[in-house]
Scaffold this active site. Structure first.
Site, short mmCIF file in Angstrom:
data_model
loop_
_atom_site.label_atom_id
_atom_site.label_comp_id
_atom_site.label_asym_id
_atom_site.label_seq_id
_atom_site.Cartn_x
_atom_site.Cartn_y
_atom_site.Cartn_z
N ARG A 88 -11.89 -22.39 23.02
CA ARG A 88 -11.41 -21.10 23.49
C ARG A 88 -10.76 -20.38 22.31
O ARG A 88 -10.29 -21.02 21.36
CB ARG A 88 -10.36 -21.26 24.60
CG ARG A 88 -10.92 -21.80 25.91
CD ARG A 88 -11.83 -20.79 26.61
NE ARG A 88 -12.25 -21.25 27.92
CZ ARG A 88 -13.34 -22.00 28.15
NH1 ARG A 88 -14.09 -22.40 27.14
NH2 ARG A 88 -13.67 -22.35 29.37
N GLN B 186 2.02 -9.45 17.36
CA GLN B 186 2.66 -10.02 16.18
C GLN B 186 3.58 -9.04 15.48
O GLN B 186 4.41 -9.40 14.66
CB GLN B 186 1.59 -10.50 15.18
CG GLN B 186 0.78 -11.65 15.70
CD GLN B 186 -0.53 -11.81 14.96
OE1 GLN B 186 -0.63 -12.60 14.04
NE2 GLN B 186 -1.55 -11.07 15.35
N ASP C 283 2.54 -9.15 6.92
CA ASP C 283 1.60 -9.87 6.04
C ASP C 283 2.31 -10.62 4.91
O ASP C 283 1.73 -11.51 4.29
CB ASP C 283 0.58 -8.89 5.43
CG ASP C 283 -0.13 -8.05 6.48
OD1 ASP C 283 -0.18 -8.49 7.65
OD2 ASP C 283 -0.63 -6.96 6.15
N GLY D 63 0.83 -1.21 0.00
CA GLY D 63 0.00 0.00 0.00
C GLY D 63 0.86 1.25 0.00
O GLY D 63 0.61 2.20 -0.76
N SER D 64 1.90 1.25 0.80
CA SER D 64 2.79 2.42 0.89
C SER D 64 3.52 2.64 -0.42
O SER D 64 3.72 3.78 -0.86
CB SER D 64 3.81 2.24 2.01
OG SER D 64 3.16 2.01 3.22
N MET E 205 -3.03 -12.16 12.37
CA MET E 205 -3.20 -11.06 11.40
C MET E 205 -2.80 -11.52 9.99
O MET E 205 -2.63 -12.71 9.74
CB MET E 205 -2.35 -9.87 11.84
CG MET E 205 -2.94 -9.09 12.99
SD MET E 205 -1.93 -7.61 13.30
CE MET E 205 -3.04 -6.70 14.37
N GLY E 206 -2.64 -10.58 9.08
CA GLY E 206 -2.24 -10.90 7.72
C GLY E 206 -3.03 -10.15 6.66
O GLY E 206 -2.81 -10.31 5.47
N ARG F 89 -8.97 -29.07 25.36
CA ARG F 89 -9.63 -28.00 24.60
C ARG F 89 -9.16 -27.91 23.15
O ARG F 89 -8.07 -28.37 22.81
CB ARG F 89 -9.30 -26.64 25.26
CG ARG F 89 -10.09 -26.43 26.53
CD ARG F 89 -9.72 -25.15 27.20
NE ARG F 89 -10.63 -24.94 28.33
CZ ARG F 89 -10.38 -24.13 29.33
NH1 ARG F 89 -9.27 -23.43 29.38
NH2 ARG F 89 -11.26 -24.00 30.30
N HIS G 187 -1.65 -7.18 18.09
CA HIS G 187 -0.49 -6.38 17.69
C HIS G 187 0.83 -6.89 18.27
O HIS G 187 1.88 -6.40 17.88
CB HIS G 187 -0.72 -4.91 18.07
CG HIS G 187 -1.78 -4.29 17.22
ND1 HIS G 187 -3.12 -4.47 17.48
CD2 HIS G 187 -1.70 -3.56 16.08
CE1 HIS G 187 -3.82 -3.85 16.55
NE2 HIS G 187 -2.99 -3.28 15.69
#
Ligand code: F6P
Length: 359
Positions: free
Chosen positions: A275, A283, A137, A113-114, A179-180, A172, A281
């Site tokens: 769970r 990450q 990402d 994007g930048s 993220m990504g 469990r 963040h």
């Protein structure tokens, strides 16, 4: 003849581990050539705002503190997008800012994007632009790796390892949301490294039944815990987008798909307790791992070399174990790099028996 006297360096987009290592490498390489370096604060806004924000950087800046080892950006960064309608106006302010600051070149440390924003902003300016890819990402095109991705993958993998231990104690199934943005690289790499049972990425459709069948299979084999890695931007089973927020230009900020899956799977299958852990963040933080610092050093030195050779509008890349450069227009044209659903990582996940969706 080398005409460069002063360059700017800035960080743009979401931060990640390794940014300070890149800044430090740029400063060291530029100083060796006798150039002055302005560290631009707060991404391109340090140039485009009326009162420019910058500081002169020398290698002394990195003596008092071990900056290359610290995450975050020493210069500050912005991750809020740019309104298309304001591009013309911002480009004018960018050209003016470059003139005011007397910059001959700018090294932009940013994601896809930048690179897009800066290559558009600089169209009316004579300043030479060189990009250095960074993002957790790993979706910046053409380069195989961007600075920050390996550290984020390491963090996610270590988190999966820890979560597996608590899942094991309590019988469990833990859903780990990573993220990504619109690409599943971070989820897939950490799911493979952490031996997850399920990995859901935006590039591959999934079904709730598919997840449940995998959990049943685990149970039938006598194991009482499971790890489900989920990329933040996967949709609900019927295509709904789950967001937690909006950024300043109204784009979706993802978050919450883990809770959706937890509720939907638990409704249909209760042999496990479910769970959710959202890694968030964290990450983007942590001590950059060796490969990110290696990339930082090699990319920083290469970017300065390119400016010295008079190159403009290029982005450095890592490909087939080599450092190289491609034009920013190629990068912009290629857009975001998504996971190759026919590639080696998806194949390995399938071969290992991981449920990776309906593929
Ligand atoms: O692009 C990096 C990234 O961390 C994405 O993985 C995530 O979707 C986004 O930025 C979060 O952005 P923000 O900084 O607005 O929370």
């Amino acid at each position: 003849m080398n005409k460069i006297k002063r360059i700017g360096v800035l960080t743009s987009g979401g931060d990640c581990a390794g940014l300070n290592a890149v800044i430090s490498a740029v400063v060291a390489s530029a100083e060796k050539k006798g150039w002055e370096v302005y560290g631009i604060h707060d991404g391109t806004e340090g140039i485009t705002d009326k009162v420019h924000r910058y500081e002169v950087l020398t290698t002394k800046n990195f003596c008092d503190m071990p900056w290359p080892r610290l995450s975050g950006s020493y210069l500050g960064s912005l991750n809020k997008g740019l309104r298309v309608e304001s591009l013309e106006e911002v480009s004018k302010r960018f050209s003016q800012g470059v003139k005011d600051l007397g910059l001959d070149g700018i090294i932009v440390i940013g994601g896809d994007g930048s690179m897009n924003i800066v290559s558009n902003m600089s169209k009316n300016s004579l300043v030479k632009i060189i990009g250095i890819p960074k993002t957790i990402d790993n979706d910046t095109p053409i380069t195989e790796f961007s600075v920050g991705f390996q550290t984020a993958t390491q963090f996610c993998t270590t988190s999966i390892d820890s979560l597996e231990l608590t899942a094991r104690s309590h019988n469990r199934a833990i859903i780990v949301e990573v993220m990504g943005r619109d690409a599943g690289h971070l989820a897939l790499h950490s799911a493979l490294a952490g031996n997850a049972d399920v990995c859901l990425i935006p590039e591959i459709p999934y079904s709730l039944d598919g997840i449940i069948n995998k959990l049943k299979e685990i149970k039938a084999r006598g194991r009482n815990h499971a790890i489900i890695v989920v990329s933040e931007s996967i949709k609900t089973e019927n295509g709904g987008v789950v967001t937690s927020n909006k950024n300043m230009v109204g784009e979706a900020v993802y978050g919450g798909i883990g809770q959706y899956l937890c509720a939907e799977v638990a409704k249909r299958y209760n042999e496990f307790q479910f769970r959710v852990t959202t890694l968030g963040h964290l990450q983007r933080s942590g001590v950059p791992v060796a490969f990110d610092r290696l990339l930082a050093s090699v990319f920083g030195a290469k970017a300065v070399e390119l400016l010295d050779k008079g190159e403009d509008n290029k982005m450095v890349i890592w490909k087939d174990g080599k450092v190289d450069a491609v034009s920013l227009s190629e990068v912009v044209k290629a857009g975001t790099t998504l996971v190759d659903t026919k590639g080696k990582y998806v194949k390995a996940a399938k071969d290992l028996g991981m449920y990776i969706g309906e593929i």
